[in-house]
Design an enzyme around this catalytic site. Structure first.
Site, PDB file in Angstrom:
ATOM      1  N   ASN A 172      18.072  -9.641   1.025  1.00  0.00           N
ATOM      2  CA  ASN A 172      17.292  -8.236   1.083  1.00  0.00           C
ATOM      3  C   ASN A 172      18.334  -7.003   1.240  1.00  0.00           C
ATOM      4  OD1 ASN A 172      14.790  -6.642   1.501  1.00  0.00           O
ATOM      5  ND2 ASN A 172      15.865  -6.238   3.596  1.00  0.00           N
ATOM      6  N   GLU A 173      17.930  -6.083   0.337  1.00  0.00           N
ATOM      7  CA  GLU A 173      18.970  -4.807   0.634  1.00  0.00           C
ATOM      8  C   GLU A 173      20.200  -5.030   1.039  1.00  0.00           C
ATOM      9  OE1 GLU A 173      16.537  -1.946   3.129  1.00  0.00           O
ATOM     10  OE2 GLU A 173      15.050  -1.635   1.583  1.00  0.00           O
ATOM     11  N   TYR A 253      10.595   3.828  -1.000  1.00  0.00           N
ATOM     12  CA  TYR A 253       9.346   4.407  -0.055  1.00  0.00           C
ATOM     13  C   TYR A 253       8.981   5.700  -0.356  1.00  0.00           C
ATOM     14  CZ  TYR A 253       9.756   0.186   2.650  1.00  0.00           C
ATOM     15  OH  TYR A 253       9.483  -1.289   3.153  1.00  0.00           O
ATOM     16  N   GLU A 306       9.140  -3.756  -2.236  1.00  0.00           N
ATOM     17  CA  GLU A 306       8.838  -2.833  -1.017  1.00  0.00           C
ATOM     18  C   GLU A 306       8.451  -1.639  -1.553  1.00  0.00           C
ATOM     19  OE1 GLU A 306      11.561  -2.799   2.380  1.00  0.00           O
ATOM     20  OE2 GLU A 306      12.021  -5.027   2.193  1.00  0.00           O
ATOM     21  N   GLN A 353       3.756  -2.366   4.527  1.00  0.00           N
ATOM     22  CA  GLN A 353       3.427  -3.763   4.939  1.00  0.00           C
ATOM     23  C   GLN A 353       1.984  -4.306   5.234  1.00  0.00           C
ATOM     24  OE1 GLN A 353       6.458  -5.394   7.705  1.00  0.00           O
ATOM     25  NE2 GLN A 353       8.043  -4.373   6.863  1.00  0.00           N
TER      26      GLN A 353
HETATM   27  O1  AHR Z   1       9.687  -2.402   5.524  1.00  0.00           O
HETATM   28  C1  AHR Z   1      10.696  -1.742   6.463  1.00  0.00           C
HETATM   29  C2  AHR Z   1      12.109  -2.088   6.070  1.00  0.00           C
HETATM   30  O2  AHR Z   1      12.325  -1.210   5.179  1.00  0.00           O
HETATM   31  C3  AHR Z   1      12.627  -3.268   5.698  1.00  0.00           C
HETATM   32  O3  AHR Z   1      13.160  -4.197   6.562  1.00  0.00           O
HETATM   33  C4  AHR Z   1      13.714  -3.045   4.843  1.00  0.00           C
HETATM   34  O4  AHR Z   1      14.131  -3.972   3.988  1.00  0.00           O
HETATM   35  C5  AHR Z   1      13.608  -1.494   4.312  1.00  0.00           C
HETATM   36  O5  AHR Z   1      14.325  -0.900   4.396  1.00  0.00           O
END
Ligand code: AHR
Length: 504
Positions: A172-173, A253, A306, A353
């Site tokens: 992840n990331e 995001y 995400e 989430q």
């Molecule tokens: O969703 C919160 C965080 O955001 C996750 O753990 C990460 O993958 C992202 O930066």
């Protein structure tokens, strides 16, 4: 007035049900409290998993659920979360507030939860502090139907049958919390890990590599995508190659100080956030165009595992809790409509989430639970799952704020899909203050549209209105059945509408 023309014979692609996917992480009260309360809790539960949450989620048909992170995944060792819960180690969650994780929620509890809510499991393997061996063994433990020691261990831990987990993330990331690895070096890691992440059954596992950071201040870095695919080369593309991946995951995001707080925001901040949400479409276009350079036959699917609102005052590193208003509902709908319009490339998305964290669908407080406006959007939109996305042409006025730093967004946006003789059209009115009359037109097929029309609408007089534990049903959709009439619908300000039209 706005005009929305649906071109019924211009198919974009099938809407993969996995576009309506979710994400849970060991972060704050998402997993513990939100989902898992333990079998001895007074809160009604099934093997420790909250019944109220399970019942609510089943209703929206969650297609796929990603776990255990997020950042948490790259410091998670799966063997800590199996076997007798009393003997599991207490580990430190270094990503989210150095809290203690009892590991009471591990692989078996996750699979149990997925089955209870009807979602496919998607497990993110640990690349940051893990090894290819660990990832390989996790798949064998989950999926091997034979008589190996790891399969015996799974059986001893209560599951005679394999879990058949199809979706596996390769870290992840990796550009950030997963290890700060440059894209070319990460590609080499992916080739190595993916080579040993085998099927161990006939599940047809689907491996997903981490993609670029959508929130990069310079926008999605095309060079990140190109460098990754350059180093993956044939490993990514040829079917027979063990090191290949099937999916490539962008994260983005809707966040930033310009959007104000979760419930306290000005008109300008409202538009700022909607504008930030609409950036998702530009990012998808940028990433898919770059992917096409190395993958012109489009074998690798675009995953957005995400996405969602991240308001500035989301509490600390350990909680990331925030309220969820009508503005979040509009943001969720804008995203889902974008994904549906790119159904030919976007194969899965996972909102961040599911419970209590960031753009949550459900909030809990002790034994209480509430459904957020975002939950209702997922409920209203579920009919898109598995339909055929068709082209929507929108001629719309603009909405926005005035002044030196004026922001403009289209007042109306939406998407449409066809399934079982029905057209399903979803629309947002993005104006904070003005209702909008929309003239609908159906093009391309000879049909009599004057059959039954069902309209479901999520609206509220205040844009910052939200559900609370004292008033949990303040915001919920209202439905009516009507006729096509002249194809005119009225959308209230900051609202989300789903229209089902019977086609004959
Ligand atoms: O969703 C919160 C965080 O955001 C996750 O753990 C990460 O993958 C992202 O930066």
């Amino acid at each position: 007035m706005a005009q929305v023309k649906v071109v019924l014979d211009e198919a974009i692609g099938q809407v993969n049900p996995n576009i309506f996917g979710h994400f849970i992480e060991h972060l704050g009260r998402c997993v513990y409290e939100g989902i898992y309360v333990g079998p001895d809790s007074k809160i009604p539960n099934t093997r420790g998993l909250r019944n109220d949450v399970i019942d609510a989620l089943r209703k929206i048909r969650p297609s796929v659920l990603r776990w255990p992170g997020g950042c948490f995944a790259d410091d998670y060792h799966w063997k800590d979360g199996i076997g007798d819960p009393a003997k599991r180690p207490r580990t430190v969650n270094i990503n989210w507030g150095y809290s203690i994780d009892t590991n009471a929620f591990g692989t078996h509890e996750f699979i149990d939860f997925c089955r209870l809510i009807g979602a496919e499991p998607y497990i993110c393997a640990n690349v940051g502090t893990g090894t290819p061996q660990e990832a390989r063994d996790w798949i064998e433990y989950c999926n091997f139907p034979g008589d190996s020691s790891l399969a015996r261990l799974r059986k001893a831990n209560g599951s005679e049958e394999p879990f058949n987990v199809k979706y596996w993330g390769v870290g992840n990331e990796l550009w950030g919390c997963g290890g700060s690895i440059p894209p070319g070096d990460y590609a080499i890691e992916v080739r190595r890990f993916a080579s040993f992440m085998r099927d161990f059954g006939d599940v047809g596992i689907y491996k997903i590599a981490c993609g670029p950071r959508g929130n990069d201040p310079c926008g999605v870095r095309r060079d990140w995508v190109l460098e990754f695919f350059e180093r993956m080369q044939s490993q990514t593309l040829s079917d027979g190659c063990r090191g290949r991946v099937d999916g490539f995951a962008l994260h983005y995001y809707t966040r930033g100080a310009g959007g104000g707080g979760d419930v306290d925001f000005s008109d300008h901040e409202y538009y700022w956030l909607l504008h930030a949400a609409l950036v998702m479409e530009r990012l998808i276009k940028q990433v898919r165009t770059a992917m096409d350079v190395y993958d012109p036959c489009r074998k690798v699917g675009l995953v957005i595992d995400e996405w969602g609102t991240w308001h500035p005052q989301a509490k600390g590193d350990s909680g990331l809790e925030q309220q969820n208003t009508m503005r979040d509902a509009v943001v969720a709908a804008l995203h889902l409509d974008i994904f549906i319009r790119h159904a030919d490339k976007v194969v899965m998305t996972n909102i961040a989430q599911m419970i209590n964290v960031l753009q949550a669908l459900i909030l809990t407080q002790g034994e209480k639970m509430l459904l957020t406006p975002t939950y209702h959007v997922f409920d209203m939109y579920k009919q898109h799952q598995g339909g055929t996305s068709v082209r929507v042409l929108v001629d719309t006025p603009k909405a926005g704020s005035d002044g030196e730093d004026a922001i403009e967004v289209p007042q109306i946006a939406g998407s449409a899909s066809l399934r079982d003789g029905e057209l399903f059209l979803t629309l947002t009115n993005n104006s904070i203050s003005d209702e909008c009359e929309v003239q609908l037109e159906l093009l391309g097929l000879s049909i009599d549209a004057a059959t039954e029309v069902k309209i479901e609408q999520l609206a509220s007089s205040g844009v910052s209105d939200h559900n609370t534990f004292d008033d949990p049903a303040r915001i919920r959709p209202e439905s009516k059945v009507t006729t096509w009439d002249k194809g005119i619908v009225v959308l209230p300000p900051h609202s989300v509408t789903a229209i089902t039209v019977g086609l004959k």
